[in-house]
Write a protein that holds these residues in place. Sequence first.
Motif, PDB file in Angstrom:
ATOM      1  N   THR A   1      60.892  25.122  68.054  1.00 20.18           N
ATOM      2  CA  THR A   1      59.626  24.842  67.390  1.00 20.18           C
ATOM      3  C   THR A   1      58.462  25.225  68.298  1.00 20.18           C
ATOM      4  O   THR A   1      58.404  24.803  69.453  1.00 20.18           O
ATOM      5  CB  THR A   1      59.529  23.347  67.027  1.00 20.18           C
ATOM      6  N   LEU A   2      57.541  26.020  67.733  1.00 24.46           N
ATOM      7  CA  LEU A   2      56.291  26.375  68.405  1.00 24.46           C
ATOM      8  C   LEU A   2      55.168  25.698  67.632  1.00 24.46           C
ATOM      9  O   LEU A   2      54.957  25.987  66.452  1.00 24.46           O
ATOM     10  CB  LEU A   2      56.075  27.887  68.413  1.00 24.46           C
ATOM     11  N   PHE A   3      54.486  24.775  68.275  1.00 24.97           N
ATOM     12  CA  PHE A   3      53.384  24.035  67.667  1.00 24.97           C
ATOM     13  C   PHE A   3      52.097  24.673  68.165  1.00 24.97           C
ATOM     14  O   PHE A   3      51.863  24.741  69.367  1.00 24.97           O
ATOM     15  CB  PHE A   3      53.460  22.559  68.079  1.00 24.97           C
ATOM     16  N   LEU A   4      51.272  25.162  67.240  1.00 29.06           N
ATOM     17  CA  LEU A   4      50.039  25.862  67.588  1.00 29.06           C
ATOM     18  C   LEU A   4      48.841  25.004  67.249  1.00 29.06           C
ATOM     19  O   LEU A   4      48.729  24.503  66.129  1.00 29.06           O
ATOM     20  CB  LEU A   4      49.940  27.180  66.814  1.00 29.06           C
ATOM     21  N   THR A   5      47.927  24.859  68.184  1.00 31.94           N
ATOM     22  CA  THR A   5      46.688  24.131  67.959  1.00 31.94           C
ATOM     23  C   THR A   5      45.630  24.690  68.894  1.00 31.94           C
ATOM     24  O   THR A   5      45.964  25.331  69.893  1.00 31.94           O
ATOM     25  CB  THR A   5      46.885  22.613  68.179  1.00 31.94           C
ATOM     26  N   HIS A   6      44.381  24.438  68.584  1.00 32.77           N
ATOM     27  CA  HIS A   6      43.332  24.936  69.481  1.00 32.77           C
ATOM     28  C   HIS A   6      43.265  24.091  70.746  1.00 32.77           C
ATOM     29  O   HIS A   6      43.068  24.618  71.831  1.00 32.77           O
ATOM     30  CB  HIS A   6      41.975  24.959  68.777  1.00 32.77           C
ATOM     31  N   GLY A   7      43.413  22.791  70.604  1.00 33.72           N
ATOM     32  CA  GLY A   7      43.404  21.916  71.766  1.00 33.72           C
ATOM     33  C   GLY A   7      42.217  20.980  71.830  1.00 33.72           C
ATOM     34  O   GLY A   7      42.118  20.165  72.745  1.00 33.72           O
ATOM     35  N   HIS A   8      41.330  21.050  70.868  1.00 34.34           N
ATOM     36  CA  HIS A   8      40.156  20.180  70.880  1.00 34.34           C
ATOM     37  C   HIS A   8      40.399  18.861  70.144  1.00 34.34           C
ATOM     38  O   HIS A   8      39.598  17.947  70.259  1.00 34.34           O
ATOM     39  CB  HIS A   8      38.949  20.906  70.283  1.00 34.34           C
ATOM     40  N   LEU A   9      41.488  18.758  69.444  1.00 31.45           N
ATOM     41  CA  LEU A   9      41.830  17.529  68.732  1.00 31.45           C
ATOM     42  C   LEU A   9      42.971  16.814  69.438  1.00 31.45           C
ATOM     43  O   LEU A   9      43.814  17.445  70.061  1.00 31.45           O
ATOM     44  CB  LEU A   9      42.254  17.854  67.293  1.00 31.45           C
ATOM     45  N   ASP A  10      43.019  15.516  69.331  1.00 31.17           N
ATOM     46  CA  ASP A  10      44.101  14.731  69.923  1.00 31.17           C
ATOM     47  C   ASP A  10      45.328  14.858  69.019  1.00 31.17           C
ATOM     48  O   ASP A  10      45.332  14.348  67.910  1.00 31.17           O
ATOM     49  CB  ASP A  10      43.683  13.276  70.056  1.00 31.17           C
ATOM     50  N   VAL A  11      46.335  15.548  69.483  1.00 31.52           N
ATOM     51  CA  VAL A  11      47.544  15.777  68.681  1.00 31.52           C
ATOM     52  C   VAL A  11      48.751  15.016  69.237  1.00 31.52           C
ATOM     53  O   VAL A  11      49.878  15.315  68.887  1.00 31.52           O
ATOM     54  CB  VAL A  11      47.877  17.281  68.570  1.00 31.52           C
ATOM     55  N   ARG A  12      48.508  14.029  70.084  1.00 32.53           N
ATOM     56  CA  ARG A  12      49.632  13.320  70.703  1.00 32.53           C
ATOM     57  C   ARG A  12      50.606  12.760  69.681  1.00 32.53           C
ATOM     58  O   ARG A  12      51.819  12.853  69.865  1.00 32.53           O
ATOM     59  CB  ARG A  12      49.128  12.208  71.617  1.00 32.53           C
ATOM     60  N   ARG A  13      50.118  12.191  68.607  1.00 35.45           N
ATOM     61  CA  ARG A  13      51.030  11.636  67.597  1.00 35.45           C
ATOM     62  C   ARG A  13      51.857  12.726  66.939  1.00 35.45           C
ATOM     63  O   ARG A  13      53.027  12.551  66.654  1.00 35.45           O
ATOM     64  CB  ARG A  13      50.250  10.871  66.541  1.00 35.45           C
ATOM     65  N   ALA A  14      51.256  13.875  66.681  1.00 36.52           N
ATOM     66  CA  ALA A  14      51.972  14.972  66.020  1.00 36.52           C
ATOM     67  C   ALA A  14      53.048  15.554  66.922  1.00 36.52           C
ATOM     68  O   ALA A  14      54.134  15.885  66.460  1.00 36.52           O
ATOM     69  CB  ALA A  14      50.991  16.059  65.593  1.00 36.52           C
ATOM     70  N   VAL A  15      52.770  15.671  68.221  1.00 39.02           N
ATOM     71  CA  VAL A  15      53.730  16.334  69.093  1.00 39.02           C
ATOM     72  C   VAL A  15      54.839  15.401  69.568  1.00 39.02           C
ATOM     73  O   VAL A  15      55.897  15.877  69.976  1.00 39.02           O
ATOM     74  CB  VAL A  15      53.051  17.023  70.305  1.00 39.02           C
ATOM     75  N   VAL A  16      54.640  14.095  69.494  1.00 42.96           N
ATOM     76  CA  VAL A  16      55.686  13.158  69.913  1.00 42.96           C
ATOM     77  C   VAL A  16      56.959  13.382  69.114  1.00 42.96           C
ATOM     78  O   VAL A  16      58.058  13.309  69.640  1.00 42.96           O
ATOM     79  CB  VAL A  16      55.211  11.691  69.789  1.00 42.96           C
TER      80      VAL A  16
END
Length: 180
Positions: free
Chosen positions: A99-114
């Motif tokens: 799985t490759l998860f792509l995001t810009h990085g300006h949003l808190d994605v901790r819940r999504a990536v856990v």
Amino acid sequence: MRYLIASDIHGSLPAAEALIARFHKEDADRILLLGDLLYHGPRNPLPEGYAPADVAKLLNEYADRIIAVRGNCDAEVDQMVLDFPCLGDYAVVVDEGVTLFLTHGHLDVRRAVVGLPAGSFVFSGHTHVKGIGNPFASASLRDDAPTHITFANPGSIGHPKDGSASYALYEHGIVELRNL
């Protein structure tokens, strides 16, 4: 598949042209763009060769090979001139079971990536500084901080803040950072 991953073009036509040249030189199959494609943002100076309409035209020639996410400088008006989706906060690509998860990085994605499977990769830009590592591993943010995934930032091709424009290549579970 072989993916060329880039972020933070910020409307720089010379940077976009160099990116496309590398796409061909690297013999990549797809371009993964991590946001901030056309606009430079109010805090950034105009990048060299600032020409967002020309950048859009160039990227549109590769629309069938681009997967893009929204950055903090991207807006709905950008979607009006781009022929590929670019307004999602994140995208997921599964390649050979990874799985490759792509995001810009300006949003808190901790819940999504856990919830990502072990061995996943999270690609984000935003800081304009390239690097590979897990920003959550040393922080005691939560008991379920994601330590089972690899984080990679390709840096910026339009506004590098570490002295060199850069991108990443991903293939067969290996990510490499390269200067543009």
